[in-house]
Design a protein around this motif. Structure first.
Motif, PDB file in Angstrom:
ATOM      1  N   CYS A  96      34.084 -34.974  24.117  1.00 27.89           N
ATOM      2  CA  CYS A  96      33.344 -35.708  23.233  1.00 27.89           C
ATOM      3  C   CYS A  96      33.229 -35.198  21.880  1.00 27.89           C
ATOM      4  N   SER A  97      34.052 -34.276  21.526  1.00 31.17           N
ATOM      5  CA  SER A  97      34.319 -33.664  20.256  1.00 31.17           C
ATOM      6  C   SER A  97      35.501 -34.201  19.772  1.00 31.17           C
ATOM      7  N   PHE A  98      36.442 -34.465  20.353  1.00 32.90           N
ATOM      8  CA  PHE A  98      37.738 -35.125  19.800  1.00 32.90           C
ATOM      9  C   PHE A  98      38.029 -36.458  20.622  1.00 32.90           C
ATOM     10  N   GLY A  99      37.371 -36.655  21.573  1.00 35.07           N
ATOM     11  CA  GLY A  99      37.850 -38.269  22.196  1.00 35.07           C
ATOM     12  C   GLY A  99      38.539 -37.809  23.377  1.00 35.07           C
ATOM     13  N   GLY A 100      38.756 -38.761  24.255  1.00 32.30           N
ATOM     14  CA  GLY A 100      39.457 -38.799  25.439  1.00 32.30           C
ATOM     15  C   GLY A 100      39.793 -39.874  25.923  1.00 32.30           C
ATOM     16  N   VAL A 101      40.110 -39.901  27.378  1.00 36.69           N
ATOM     17  CA  VAL A 101      40.326 -41.075  28.221  1.00 36.69           C
ATOM     18  C   VAL A 101      39.640 -40.702  29.464  1.00 36.69           C
ATOM     19  N   THR A 102      38.680 -41.466  29.946  1.00 37.49           N
ATOM     20  CA  THR A 102      37.752 -41.398  31.200  1.00 37.49           C
ATOM     21  C   THR A 102      38.112 -42.731  32.306  1.00 37.49           C
ATOM     22  N   PHE A 103      37.901 -42.171  33.465  1.00 37.85           N
ATOM     23  CA  PHE A 103      38.007 -43.242  34.518  1.00 37.85           C
ATOM     24  C   PHE A 103      36.876 -43.399  35.224  1.00 37.85           C
ATOM     25  N   PHE A 104      36.522 -44.658  35.711  1.00 35.90           N
ATOM     26  CA  PHE A 104      35.316 -44.775  36.686  1.00 35.90           C
ATOM     27  C   PHE A 104      35.659 -45.494  37.717  1.00 35.90           C
ATOM     28  N   GLN A 105      35.260 -45.200  38.782  1.00 38.26           N
ATOM     29  CA  GLN A 105      35.061 -45.863  40.166  1.00 38.26           C
ATOM     30  C   GLN A 105      34.104 -47.031  40.115  1.00 38.26           C
ATOM     31  N   PRO A 106      34.881 -48.183  40.276  1.00 39.59           N
ATOM     32  CA  PRO A 106      34.107 -49.432  40.001  1.00 39.59           C
ATOM     33  C   PRO A 106      32.996 -49.373  41.209  1.00 39.59           C
ATOM     34  N   LEU A 107      31.885 -50.120  40.869  1.00 35.97           N
ATOM     35  CA  LEU A 107      30.697 -50.015  41.771  1.00 35.97           C
ATOM     36  C   LEU A 107      30.782 -50.837  42.966  1.00 35.97           C
ATOM     37  N   THR A 108      31.445 -52.109  42.909  1.00 37.90           N
ATOM     38  CA  THR A 108      31.498 -52.935  43.931  1.00 37.90           C
ATOM     39  C   THR A 108      31.895 -52.438  45.251  1.00 37.90           C
ATOM     40  N   PRO A 109      33.108 -51.795  45.353  1.00 43.49           N
ATOM     41  CA  PRO A 109      33.517 -50.795  46.505  1.00 43.49           C
ATOM     42  C   PRO A 109      32.430 -50.005  47.117  1.00 43.49           C
ATOM     43  N   ILE A 110      31.569 -49.355  46.218  1.00 44.24           N
ATOM     44  CA  ILE A 110      30.743 -48.415  46.690  1.00 44.24           C
ATOM     45  C   ILE A 110      29.761 -49.244  47.597  1.00 44.24           C
ATOM     46  N   LEU A 111      29.192 -50.292  46.952  1.00 45.79           N
ATOM     47  CA  LEU A 111      28.095 -51.209  47.566  1.00 45.79           C
ATOM     48  C   LEU A 111      28.732 -51.644  48.837  1.00 45.79           C
ATOM     49  N   HIS A 112      30.104 -51.970  48.842  1.00 46.00           N
ATOM     50  CA  HIS A 112      30.518 -52.708  49.989  1.00 46.00           C
ATOM     51  C   HIS A 112      30.625 -51.546  51.175  1.00 46.00           C
ATOM     52  N   GLU A 113      31.019 -50.455  50.765  1.00 44.15           N
ATOM     53  CA  GLU A 113      31.584 -49.315  51.650  1.00 44.15           C
ATOM     54  C   GLU A 113      30.311 -49.008  52.637  1.00 44.15           C
ATOM     55  N   TRP A 114      28.867 -49.102  52.005  1.00 41.69           N
ATOM     56  CA  TRP A 114      28.086 -48.494  52.690  1.00 41.69           C
ATOM     57  C   TRP A 114      26.954 -49.696  52.789  1.00 41.69           C
ATOM     58  N   ASN A 115      27.132 -50.947  52.507  1.00 40.98           N
ATOM     59  CA  ASN A 115      26.239 -51.996  52.646  1.00 40.98           C
ATOM     60  C   ASN A 115      25.120 -51.713  51.916  1.00 40.98           C
ATOM     61  N   LEU A 116      25.262 -51.352  50.330  1.00 37.84           N
ATOM     62  CA  LEU A 116      24.069 -51.182  49.898  1.00 37.84           C
ATOM     63  C   LEU A 116      23.884 -52.084  48.753  1.00 37.84           C
ATOM     64  N   THR A 117      22.636 -52.499  48.311  1.00 45.06           N
ATOM     65  CA  THR A 117      22.006 -53.393  47.503  1.00 45.06           C
ATOM     66  C   THR A 117      21.502 -52.729  46.248  1.00 45.06           C
ATOM     67  N   LEU A 118      22.387 -53.380  45.029  1.00 46.82           N
ATOM     68  CA  LEU A 118      21.859 -52.803  43.860  1.00 46.82           C
ATOM     69  C   LEU A 118      20.493 -53.225  43.323  1.00 46.82           C
TER      70      LEU A 118
END
Length: 392
Positions: free
Chosen positions: A367-389
């Motif tokens: 965060c001093s000079f920037g970059g590329v960051t990846f995130f794991q989408p949330l929907t597959p996490i909710l489906h994997e363990w049958n979670l409710t946001l």
């Protein structure tokens, strides 16, 4: 309004931004502390009161917008999310992906059948006819994913580019032959892929308020993603199943109940009764942002990230369905962004307006000079363990 920032191609020695050791710097400009100190009713109303201004301020800072432009952008993106969802359902197999332009406020929808152009334009979006589209590019990604490729081979990842209707393979400088071998081994058409080189070196960024810190096994720190019934979602690389975790102050405790890493970067912490879920994300500006749902934002839209090392940062969503080759192993299905992050931000929240998008996985830069960051989408996490946001 300025041009959407160009997403730098990831590559290098794709490094997952792992946990950060206990005692490392934690963002301190936040009004949010342990989730146990935030009553869901009082915090929700307090968060709602300041959330709009705080989010607009961050968008102005990170996307170089005026207050009026930032407000207009959020309104247009909300409309685009709804339109994207409706057209995805209506067009079915003909839907080829979409991209939002923050300069024009226009949503462009790719279609694989020219007969679908009229439906897209009648709905108020621009149409573009493509050969492969979202599903076709996903099949190519799957073919590449089926190959036994490691970081040492010189290939650092691949992702579907809906802009070019191709799959982009990223390699270290001088390693183009490794990509050519991967393409040949996977048996994919050469005109369906393109190879790009980079020197970037992504890595993993390793209460219940999204973005707040939590301690892992007494020796590491990650960030909370989103509260769910019974706990919170986070990154899988932040801890194996059975690992004890605790809030920063130690008053909230829990156990990693689910963890997948590599291949995916999905995690779920089961919280004890003294760790109360809220629908809030720490904006590290003295307030919180409420979470109202998890409607997926199109490519090109703005997105903000909360993490316990670097706080609150915003940018834009790039490619979806990215495969990243970390030293720890390959991770599939990530979303690429031009937002910065650092170790300890892992697992933290990604949100577009009030819609939860995912949790921090890894990237390159800082965060001093920037970059590329990846995130794991949330929907597959909710489906994997049958979670409710948690949304209230």
């Amino acid at each position: 309004m300025r041009k959407s920032p160009t997403l730098r191609v990831l590559g290098g020695g794709a490094l997952a931004l792992g946990l950060v050791a206990v005692g490392a710097t934690i963002a301190t400009d936040s009004g949010g502390t342990d989730a146990t100190t935030v009553s869901s009713d009082n915090a929700a109303s307090a968060g709602a009161a300041g959330a709009a201004d705080d989010q607009l301020t961050a968008l102005q800072r990170d996307l170089d917008l005026s207050a009026e432009e930032a407000t207009r952008l959020l309104d247009r993106e909300a409309e685009a999310r709804t339109l994207d969802s409706e057209l995805r359902t209506e067009l079915g197999d003909a839907f080829g992906g979409s991209r939002f332009d923050i300069d024009t406020g226009e949503l462009t929808v790719a279609v694989t059948d020219e007969a679908a152009v009229g439906a897209v334009e009648d709905a108020g979006a621009a149409a573009r006819v493509v050969t492969y589209g979202e599903s076709g590019l996903a099949e190519i990604v799957d073919d590449l994913n089926s190959q036994d490729t490691e970081l040492s081979d010189g290939v650092t990842g691949w992702y579907p580019s809906t802009d070019d209707d191709t799959v982009v393979i990223t390699v270290l400088e001088g390693e183009r032959s490794a990509a050519e071998k991967l393409i040949a081994d996977a048996g994919v058409a050469e005109d369906a892929v393109k190879v790009e080189t980079t020197t970037d070196k992504p890595r993993t960024y390793a209460d219940i308020v999204g973005g707040d810190p939590y301690m892992i096994g007494g020796s590491g720190r990650c960030s909370i993603g989103f509260a769910v019934d019974g706990g919170f979602a986070t990154a899988g690389h932040c801890g194996a199943v059975g690992t004890p975790v605790a809030s920063q102050g130690g008053s909230g405790t829990g156990t990693v109940g689910g963890s997948i890493f590599p291949l995916r970067d999905m995690g779920f912490v089961e919280a004890d009764d003294n760790w109360t879920p809220t629908n809030l994300v720490n904006d590290y500006n003295g307030g919180t942002v409420p979470v109202a749902g998890s409607e997926e934002a199109p490519e090109g839209t703005s997105v903000c990230r909360s993490g316990s090392t670097t706080g609150w940062h915003c940018g834009t969503i790039g490619a979806k369905g990215q495969t990243v080759v970390y030293p720890e192993g390959r991770v599939e299905g990530l979303t690429q962004t031009d937002v910065c992050a650092e170790p300890g931000d892992s697992g933290g929240s990604w949100i577009s307006d009030d819609q939860a998008q995912g949790v921090t996985s890894g990237g390159s830069g800082n965060c001093s000079f920037g970059g590329v960051t990846f995130f794991q989408p949330l929907t597959p996490i909710l489906h994997e363990w049958n979670l409710t946001l948690t949304t209230r």
